[in-house]
Scaffold this motif. Structure first.
Motif, PDB file in Angstrom:
ATOM      1  N   ARG A  47       0.420  -1.527  -0.333  1.00 32.12           N
ATOM      2  CA  ARG A  47       0.367  -0.378  -0.086  1.00 32.12           C
ATOM      3  C   ARG A  47       0.207   1.290   0.141  1.00 32.12           C
ATOM      4  O   ARG A  47       0.535   2.113  -0.448  1.00 32.12           O
ATOM      5  N   ALA A  48       1.757   1.145   0.946  1.00 36.21           N
ATOM      6  CA  ALA A  48       2.952   2.222   0.728  1.00 36.21           C
ATOM      7  C   ALA A  48       3.566   3.191  -0.347  1.00 36.21           C
ATOM      8  O   ALA A  48       3.910   3.779  -0.672  1.00 36.21           O
ATOM      9  N   PHE A  49       4.426   1.664  -1.174  1.00 37.05           N
ATOM     10  CA  PHE A  49       4.685   1.257  -2.353  1.00 37.05           C
ATOM     11  C   PHE A  49       3.961   2.566  -4.055  1.00 37.05           C
ATOM     12  O   PHE A  49       4.806   1.997  -4.999  1.00 37.05           O
ATOM     13  N   ARG A  50       2.916   1.027  -3.375  1.00 37.12           N
ATOM     14  CA  ARG A  50       2.278   1.389  -5.458  1.00 37.12           C
ATOM     15  C   ARG A  50       1.461   3.328  -5.185  1.00 37.12           C
ATOM     16  O   ARG A  50       0.927   3.338  -6.278  1.00 37.12           O
ATOM     17  N   ASP A  51       1.958   3.861  -3.822  1.00 34.97           N
ATOM     18  CA  ASP A  51       1.862   5.082  -4.165  1.00 34.97           C
ATOM     19  C   ASP A  51       2.496   5.705  -5.657  1.00 34.97           C
ATOM     20  O   ASP A  51       3.538   5.329  -5.096  1.00 34.97           O
ATOM     21  N   GLU A  52       1.819   6.418  -6.028  1.00 38.58           N
ATOM     22  CA  GLU A  52       2.663   6.570  -7.645  1.00 38.58           C
ATOM     23  C   GLU A  52       3.645   7.765  -6.911  1.00 38.58           C
ATOM     24  O   GLU A  52       4.862   8.183  -7.801  1.00 38.58           O
ATOM     25  N   ARG A  53       3.435   8.965  -5.984  1.00 40.04           N
ATOM     26  CA  ARG A  53       3.479   9.837  -5.669  1.00 40.04           C
ATOM     27  C   ARG A  53       4.960   9.066  -4.728  1.00 40.04           C
ATOM     28  O   ARG A  53       6.062   9.897  -4.416  1.00 40.04           O
TER      29      ARG A  53
END
Length: 280
Positions: A47-53
């Motif tokens: 969930r943390a690393f799927r964020d494009e930002r």
């Protein structure tokens, strides 16, 4: 039989106090971070690393740190060579200036670089009309990381060059080796461990650098936002899991760099044990 005394009085007490202080100041916070990161689970990490930002910030931080470490290693080798092999007026001053990024507060360095390379700065005002923009771009971030990484590269290579001396080069020349051959077969193998060590230190420092970068970066999301700044933003947003995941990743990368630094001398010593260098 007379009992041998320790060369340092109070060694046991000093070692105990030192290790206790090291554990409280360094190991305990790192252990707490590792425990919290392990508790995120696979879903929390994804969930943390799927964020494009987050992906954009990590790509920028790792890419800029890598480029800066490569440039700092090459320039550091040249600077160390000049300081060791040549005597000229102002040499001691330049040698002292190499350590300036260590003593200078990182925020001051960031403000100074921004003042120089912004559109109305001393250098930026001449580059801007040419279409070259440094401040508030990835180029400015890389430049700031080169600034703080250069001392590591210089100080890692300089002692090796001082120890090497000129005898081996003169011996290679007496055997008919050209300057390029002597440099490639005699000098570079001796200083390569220092170059790799300086590269690892500069890369690890660049990953976690904050103060000298945030002023010149511009901090635009998805463009010039570095991972350490995003950790702070996540904390301000009360997204503690996201901040922990980012911090744990940077910690793991820095720890791998430290392991590589400790492994470099052993690897080169093992390689030298297999055979001698041939100059010609």
């Amino acid at each position: 039989m007379r009992r041998l005394r320790h060369p340092l009085p109070g060694f046991g007490l000093g070692l105990g106090v030192g290790m206790a202080w090291l554990g409280l100041v360094v190991l305990l916070p790192l252990l707490a971070l590792c425990v919290r990161a392990a508790g995120l689970g696979i879903d929390g990490w994804l969930r943390a690393f799927r964020d494009e930002r987050v992906q954009a910030a990590l790509q920028l931080s790792f890419g800029a740190a890598l480029v800066a470490a490569i440039v700092a290693s090459l320039v550091g080798l040249i600077v160390a060579w000049v300081l060791v092999r040549y005597r000229f007026p102002g040499r001691r001053l330049i040698d002292a200036l190499v350590d300036l990024p260590f003593a200078l507060p990182t925020a001051v360095a960031g403000i100074a670089l921004t003042a120089i390379y912004s559109s109305n700065g001393w250098v930026g005002q001449w580059l801007e009309p040419l279409g070259i923009k440094i401040a508030y771009t990835s180029v400015g971030i890389t430049l700031a990381l080169i600034f703080i990484g250069l001392p590591f590269a210089v100080r890692s290579v300089q002692p090796l060059l001082e120890t090497l001396g000129r005898e081996q080069e003169e011996a290679a020349a007496s055997l008919g080796a050209s300057r390029w051959t002597a440099l490639r077969r005699v000098v570079l193998p001796e200083v390569l461990p220092g170059v790799l060590t300086g590269f690892s230190l500069a890369f690890a420092r660049g990953l976690g650098e904050y103060g000298s970068v945030i002023f010149i970066a511009g901090n635009l999301a998805y463009k010039t936002e570095i991972a350490p700044l995003l950790i702070t933003i996540r904390l301000e947003e009360y997204d503690y899991n996201g901040a922990i995941a980012l911090a744990a990743l940077l910690l793991a990368a820095s720890f791998l760099c430290l392991l590589a630094i400790n492994a470099i001398p052993a690897l080169f010593a093992h390689g030298r044990g297999k055979g001698d260098h041939h100059v010609c």
